[in-house]
Design an enzyme around this catalytic site. Structure first.
Site, PDB file in Angstrom:
ATOM      1  N   THR A 157       0.813  -1.218   0.000  1.00 40.68           N
ATOM      2  CA  THR A 157       0.000   0.000   0.000  1.00 40.68           C
ATOM      3  C   THR A 157       0.847   1.271   0.000  1.00 40.68           C
ATOM      4  OG1 THR A 157      -1.674  -1.202   1.254  1.00 40.68           O
ATOM      5  CG2 THR A 157      -1.881   1.197   1.159  1.00 40.68           C
ATOM      6  N   GLU A 278      -6.136 -14.428   1.493  1.00 40.50           N
ATOM      7  CA  GLU A 278      -6.113 -13.290   2.409  1.00 40.50           C
ATOM      8  C   GLU A 278      -7.530 -12.908   2.821  1.00 40.50           C
ATOM      9  OE1 GLU A 278      -4.233  -8.776   2.811  1.00 40.50           O
ATOM     10  OE2 GLU A 278      -4.211  -9.798   0.883  1.00 40.50           O
ATOM     11  N   GLN A 315     -35.012  -8.739  29.645  1.00 37.97           N
ATOM     12  CA  GLN A 315     -35.391  -9.407  28.398  1.00 37.97           C
ATOM     13  C   GLN A 315     -34.658  -8.822  27.189  1.00 37.97           C
ATOM     14  OE1 GLN A 315     -39.276  -8.702  26.393  1.00 37.97           O
ATOM     15  NE2 GLN A 315     -39.665 -10.892  26.763  1.00 37.97           N
ATOM     16  N   LEU A 373     -23.984  -3.360  25.742  1.00 42.03           N
ATOM     17  CA  LEU A 373     -24.420  -4.026  26.967  1.00 42.03           C
ATOM     18  C   LEU A 373     -23.461  -3.798  28.134  1.00 42.03           C
ATOM     19  CD1 LEU A 373     -25.716  -7.447  25.557  1.00 42.03           C
ATOM     20  CD2 LEU A 373     -26.980  -5.311  25.922  1.00 42.03           C
TER      21      LEU A 373
END
Length: 413
Positions: A157, A278, A315, A373
């Site tokens: 890159t 990859e 819940q 959470l």
């Protein structure tokens, strides 16, 4: 112990894993022995590799995060464990194991919350040297990389080309029997720590197509003119060192070309030979990360209390976990299917492009759900979930962005 197991894995397998009793446990996706693509020998190896990665103290991992790179000693420790050069054959100085053994190393490194820089050595560097290098190049570099004495990197890159390999500007010009290398690379994993780099460079700017004028060079980083920029600061995975590298009239001998004279202008061919691998490795990493994040969160919501009761009693929390558990099952099923396809030489580019796109996006989406959470603790870097949240964002970028994966699939429709 691990060496003995590896010796067994290097031999043909004695029986089919399908003969083993069913041991799948839906509450522990990472349990040893729960996946039918592995043999009993693989399960034994996994247990040993897991013990090694889990033995790395959290204090050491946090030190790596703070300093921005691993310590060199850890590469040597991995070398002693036989975790580098896993798939390379014995005549190439490797351990001669199968692809499934390398899968185990990658997954257990993730489950153990250890930076995956051994993957750079195993999957980005050694395959090129062992597949295309001359005997001299193999003998010079592979033993040191295998033992963790030489840290290597792959330099593709560039600041102006991104994912476009054919648009690179780094070049090497003949000067007698030598080559003069100039240019720069960016976002190079292991670049800051590297002793040797495989550098992609233009060697024929007048080639009919850019792909026909690219070569790969094996470059020692202590050569005059080779400069390392400062460590690049990322939003995640701080301990996985990433750097910008500069080449200012670096003089290279003729034998620095990967493959010798026959390797000149064949670099693009080398790079494209196993491109699907990859992308598969990224998908494997995403699936394992989500499994680990799920298990961490599942434990946390059982222990953490709010309004006088555990979070799991809510819940909404249970339903979120149910959603993510389902995604874990889906990703594990399709990823294992592609792992097996690659191991059997039956991986196609369209499918693996879809796999890479889907797993990376789902991993980002669901780790974000899990982090929520944790409340405020999920924003603290000393908690693994925060590190995973910030680190997973790169999965849809490297090894081909999500947009490129979609385009590759679209071309086949």
């Amino acid at each position: 112990m691990l060496r003995k197991i590896q010796a067994r894995l290097a031999r043909p397998l004695s029986r089919a894993y399908s003969d083993r009793p069913e041991t799948w446990q839906m509450d522990k996706l990472t349990d040893i022995g729960s996946r039918k693509i592995f043999t009993e020998e693989h399960d034994i190896m996994r247990e040993q590799v897991r013990k090694f990665y889990e033995s790395v103290p959290m204090e050491r991992k946090m030190k790596w995060e703070e300093q921005g790179h691993l310590d060199r000693e850890f590469f040597k420790e991995c070398g002693k464990q036989g975790l580098i050069g896993i798939e390379q054959s014995a005549d190439k100085h490797g351990h001669g194991l199968d692809f499934y053994s390398n899968v185990i190393q990658i997954e257990e490194q993730i489950y153990g919350l250890v930076p995956g820089l051994m993957q750079v050595q195993n999957d980005l560097v050694l395959p090129y040297i062992c597949s295309y290098g001359t005997d001299e190049q193999v003998d010079r570099y592979v033993p040191g990389i295998r033992d963790g004495e030489i840290i290597s990197c792959l330099c593709m890159t560039e600041p102006g080309s991104g994912s476009d390999v054919q648009g690179i500007k780094t070049n090497a010009i003949r000067d007698g029997d030598d080559w003069i290398l100039n240019g720069s690379k960016v976002f190079i994993s292991c670049g800051y720590m590297s002793d040797m780099a495989i550098v992609v460079a233009v060697t024929d700017k007048d080639a009919e197509k850019a792909a026909y004028g690219i070569s790969l060079f094996l470059v020692d980083t202590n050569l005059p003119g080779f400069e390392k920029g400062k460590l690049l600061k990322k939003i995640g995975r701080a301990s996985a060192d990433t750097a910008e590298l500069f080449f200012n009239d670096v003089r290279l001998p003729a034998n620095a070309v990967l493959g010798g004279e026959e390797g000149i202008n064949r670099g693009f061919q080398f790079l494209m030979h196993d491109l699907g691998r990859e992308r598969l490795l990224v998908a494997m990493g995403c699936t394992a990360q989500l499994e680990k994040a799920f298990e961490l969160t599942r434990e946390y919501v059982h222990e953490r209390e709010a309004f006088g009761k555990p979070l799991i009693a809510n819940q909404q929390v249970r339903h979120t976990l149910a959603e993510v558990k389902t995604e874990c099952m889906v990703l594990r099923t399709i990823t294992d299917k592609h792992i097996q396809a690659y191991a059997e030489g039956d991986l196609d580019q369209q499918s693996v492009s879809m796999l890479k796109y889907y797993t990376s996006e789902k991993c980002i989406e669901n780790i974000t759900k899990l982090q929520q959470l944790w409340g405020g603790y999920g924003y603290m870097l000393e908690y693994p979930i925060a590190q995973m949240f910030s680190g997973v964002r790169v999965e849809s970028i490297y090894a081909g962005t999500t947009e490129i994966m979609k385009e590759l699939v679209a071309r086949t429709l």
